[in-house]
Design a protein around this motif. Structure first.
Motif, PDB file in Angstrom:
ATOM      1  N   THR A  99       1.115   0.031  -7.684  1.00  0.00           N
ATOM      2  CA  THR A  99       0.143   0.199  -6.606  1.00  0.00           C
ATOM      3  C   THR A  99      -1.141   0.814  -7.133  1.00  0.00           C
ATOM      4  O   THR A  99      -1.124   1.652  -8.027  1.00  0.00           O
ATOM      5  CB  THR A  99       0.725   1.107  -5.499  1.00  0.00           C
TER       6      THR A  99
ATOM      7  N   SER B 106      -6.123   7.627  -3.049  1.00  0.00           N
ATOM      8  CA  SER B 106      -4.968   8.442  -2.682  1.00  0.00           C
ATOM      9  C   SER B 106      -5.087   9.805  -3.345  1.00  0.00           C
ATOM     10  O   SER B 106      -5.522   9.916  -4.485  1.00  0.00           O
ATOM     11  CB  SER B 106      -3.667   7.782  -3.150  1.00  0.00           C
TER      12      SER B 106
ATOM     13  N   THR C   1       0.838  -1.204   0.000  1.00  0.00           N
ATOM     14  CA  THR C   1       0.000   0.000   0.000  1.00  0.00           C
ATOM     15  C   THR C   1       0.872   1.253   0.000  1.00  0.00           C
ATOM     16  O   THR C   1       2.072   1.189   0.262  1.00  0.00           O
ATOM     17  CB  THR C   1      -0.913   0.034   1.242  1.00  0.00           C
ATOM     18  N   THR C   2       0.240   2.396  -0.252  1.00  0.00           N
ATOM     19  CA  THR C   2       0.991   3.648  -0.214  1.00  0.00           C
ATOM     20  C   THR C   2       1.528   3.915   1.191  1.00  0.00           C
ATOM     21  O   THR C   2       2.608   4.488   1.344  1.00  0.00           O
ATOM     22  CB  THR C   2       0.140   4.837  -0.701  1.00  0.00           C
ATOM     23  N   GLU C   3       0.798   3.503   2.208  1.00  0.00           N
ATOM     24  CA  GLU C   3       1.281   3.676   3.587  1.00  0.00           C
ATOM     25  C   GLU C   3       2.545   2.858   3.825  1.00  0.00           C
ATOM     26  O   GLU C   3       3.486   3.323   4.478  1.00  0.00           O
ATOM     27  CB  GLU C   3       0.200   3.287   4.600  1.00  0.00           C
ATOM     28  N   GLN C   4       2.572   1.634   3.329  1.00  0.00           N
ATOM     29  CA  GLN C   4       3.757   0.794   3.487  1.00  0.00           C
ATOM     30  C   GLN C   4       4.947   1.383   2.725  1.00  0.00           C
ATOM     31  O   GLN C   4       6.085   1.327   3.199  1.00  0.00           O
ATOM     32  CB  GLN C   4       3.474  -0.624   3.002  1.00  0.00           C
TER      33      GLN C   4
END
Length: 97
Positions: A47, A52, A2-5
């Motif tokens: 991704t 987002s 994910t973008t958070e990761q």
């Protein structure tokens, strides 16, 4: 991923770069960081961007490019090579931000 990761991985790379500025890493470790940035970039492009914001995606893109140039500069400095062009590219990146 994910973008958070991806953001977490970027933060770890930034911390490592900061520590490298205080205590230089072995060239092998710098090369591993370079490979990690390449992998993160590829992962980022694969991704799903749904949900987002453009600002969030632009921040990730910017940080990946910034880290990439910083690693190239650090590696060349350790090898006692000319970094002038790479520093100019990094400065250009900052001007466009």
């Amino acid at each position: 991923m994910t973008t958070e990761q991806i953001k977490i991985a970027i933060d770890q790379l930034e911390r490592t770069l900061f520590l490298h500025s205080l205590q230089p890493l072995a060239i092998e470790e710098v090369e591993q960081m370079q490979e990690k940035v390449k992998e993160l970039k590829e992962t980022f492009l694969e991704t799903c961007f749904e949900g987002s914001s453009v600002e969030e995606l632009e921040e990730i893109r910017f940080k990946l490019v910034e880290i990439r140039y910083s690693i190239i500069i650090a590696k060349k400095e350790q090898l006692h090579l000319n970094v002038t062009d790479d520093v100019r590219k990094l400065e250009s990146l900052y001007r466009t931000a």
